[in-house]
Motif scaffolding. Structure first.
Motif, short mmCIF file in Angstrom:
data_model
loop_
_atom_site.label_atom_id
_atom_site.label_comp_id
_atom_site.label_asym_id
_atom_site.label_seq_id
_atom_site.Cartn_x
_atom_site.Cartn_y
_atom_site.Cartn_z
N HIS A 129 0.96 -1.10 -0.16
CA HIS A 129 -0.02 -0.01 -0.16
C HIS A 129 0.75 1.25 0.10
O HIS A 129 2.09 1.10 -0.36
N GLU B 136 4.84 -0.48 5.13
CA GLU B 136 4.69 -1.61 4.24
C GLU B 136 5.99 -2.43 4.02
O GLU B 136 6.09 -3.49 3.95
N PHE C 229 -1.48 -2.62 -4.64
CA PHE C 229 -2.95 -2.70 -4.24
C PHE C 229 -3.81 -1.83 -5.40
O PHE C 229 -3.74 -0.77 -5.48
N ALA D 78 -5.87 0.82 -3.95
CA ALA D 78 -5.32 2.31 -3.57
C ALA D 78 -5.20 3.06 -5.13
O ALA D 78 -4.86 4.14 -5.05
N GLN E 238 4.19 1.76 -4.10
CA GLN E 238 4.00 0.76 -3.61
C GLN E 238 4.89 -0.32 -4.28
O GLN E 238 5.31 -1.34 -3.26
#
Length: 476
Positions: free
Chosen positions: A230, A236, A272, A275, A291
């Motif tokens: 994310h 993350e 993701f 997102a 990401q």
């Protein structure tokens, strides 16, 4: 803190990190027809992709033939339509299956697609033992988060375990399951719960294989994992350290695993889709890049980068190319691959790891208190927790309020939409294969592993709908 390549592998599973081999660059692809999907695969391979990832349409995922009335309007929309082994052979035309790794994004019908894959290999002159790749084959996350289910929970788990058993006995280079916390996160779960779901799923499958007489080291060695990445870059990256460490510790302390290779968590990351935003879609290039950076800093083994257009369709050619170039720019035009564990020793990362570890362990205790993952799914408790989290998730915030795409963006989207049909119509030729289908029914009813009979049915050109119907008596 351990060094890279040392237990509990928080710093990475390989001592040299990316300095000797960068992550596998995968891009999900699956267009309406087998021919168009094959064309996209060759396009991506020519651009430098290092691993294929095959997406199937919803009817294929549910074991429905494309001419089944229940497939109406969905054929070819979210991926390629596969009815028989000949369709899958057309997808892989001109691709050496013993040289190119293939990930199949399929769960409820994983056993059927695996059978077809084996036959495609045989008929193209490749020993199935040489097949390389990964099957998702993860029904726990399907019941919890995604809901593309065909059979009841117990029967679905039984068929998933059949796939694991067959691959362990006959297909040494195929990873037979990819345990997923990422789908729970896409459905709304928090970061700690994402990790907890992946770990709890893995232990459920491990127990299922132990009940079949397998050894924990042998089973765990074949596991792979799917998590997402994310927008919170450092949190993350820390997440993957926590997942690796907790996995290794739990395998050794709770399951008696001793082999180092079996304790190393191999991670596939998908940036993701939740997102992304369909408004101002070119902003998604930035989101996906950040990401991807989090995943690389976290030391994952395989990565899919979402295309900028993935908020509303299967990636078009331009989106797929930019996503693949994102991989290559990170690997070749930055210094990310020059250093092993570049975040190691960071006070920020250490603090995030400690906080996240505590939260994950709390969720694992709650899941255990609710009867493990199977009990947590049956009761509806865990899904309710995820739904509550999803309700409170603000989602993308920049450029999404009362904003329509610009004329330039609309032109890009029009071109991309033109090459990806929203649905197709397909008639299916059904050949006589009642003897083979009867054998599938017998295996389904008696509890025998269904893979040997499914392989024979695939060889006889049984359709995926016929296979589903033959396996259904197990639920009656």
């Amino acid at each position: 803190m351990a060094r890279p390549g040392e237990y509990p592998y928080d710093a990475g599973i390989h001592p040299t990190g990316y300095t000797t081999k960068v992550w596998t660059m995968r891009q999900l692809a699956g267009l309406a027809s087998a021919a168009s999907t094959n064309e996209r695969f060759h396009y991506l391979l020519d651009l430098g992709e290092t691993g294929l990832s095959l997406a199937f349409d919803l009817p294929t995922q549910l074991g429905l033939d494309p001419d089944d009335p229940r497939s109406d309007g969905e054929v070819g929309r979210t991926g390629v339509s596969i009815a028989t082994v000949d369709d899958l052979a057309a997808v892989f035309k001109g691709i050496p299956l013993d040289q190119v790794s293939v990930a199949m994004t399929v769960n409820a019908t994983a056993s059927m697609l695996l059978a077809m894959w084996v036959v495609v290999a045989e008929e193209s002159g490749v020993d199935p033992a040489g097949l390389r790749g990964t099957l998702q084959n993860e029904m726990l996350k399907e019941f919890l988060a995604r809901k593309a289910c065909v059979f009841d929970l117990d029967t679905s788990m039984r068929y998933s375990l059949d796939v694991l058993e067959h691959c362990m006995r006959h297909l040494p280079r195929v990873n037979p399951v990819s345990l997923s916390g990422g789908h729970a996160r896409e459905a709304g779960a928090s970061r700690p719960l994402e990790i907890a779901c992946g770990l709890a799923d893995a232990e459920t499958y491990l127990q299922g294989m132990l009940d079949r007489g397998m050894k924990a080291d042998d089973v765990a060695r074949r596991f792979t994992f799917i998590f997402g990445a994310h927008m919170e870059l450092f949190a993350e990256a820390a997440k993957f350290r926590v997942a690796r460490s907790l996995y290794a510790r739990r395998l050794r302390e709770h399951w008696g695993v001793t082999e180092e290779r079996a304790m190393r968590m191999r991670i596939q990351v998908n940036t993701f889709g939740s997102a992304l935003a369909h408004q101002e879609p070119l902003n998604n290039v930035v989101r996906a890049t950040l990401q991807a950076l989090a995943a690389v800093l976290g030391g994952v083994q395989s990565l899919h980068v979402c295309s900028f257009d993935e908020a509303y369709q299967t990636p078009g050619e331009l989106g797929a190319r930019i996503a693949l170039r994102t991989h290559q720019i990170l690997a070749e035009e930055t210094d990310l691959a020059r250093y092993v564990d570049p975040l190691g020793g960071s006070e920020t990362i250490d603090r995030l790891v400690a906080e996240l570890t505590t939260d994950v362990e709390g969720w694992l205790r709650q899941i255990e208190d609710h009867g493990g993952m199977l009990g947590s799914i049956r009761s509806g408790w865990l899904e309710s927790e995820i739904n509550e989290m999803a309700y409170n998730d603000p989602g993308p915030r920049v450029g999404v309020r009362d904003r329509l795409p610009s004329e330039t963006e609309r032109e890009v989207l029009r071109r991309e939409r033109h090459e990806v049909p929203t649905s197709v119509e397909r008639a299916v030729e059904r050949r006589p294969c009642e003897v083979e289908l009867a054998a599938v029914r017998e295996a389904a009813l008696t509890g025998a592993n269904v893979l040997p009979t499914l392989i024979e049915a695939a060889r006889a050109r049984a359709t995926i709908g016929q296979m589903r119907e033959a396996m259904a008596p197990q639920t009656q």
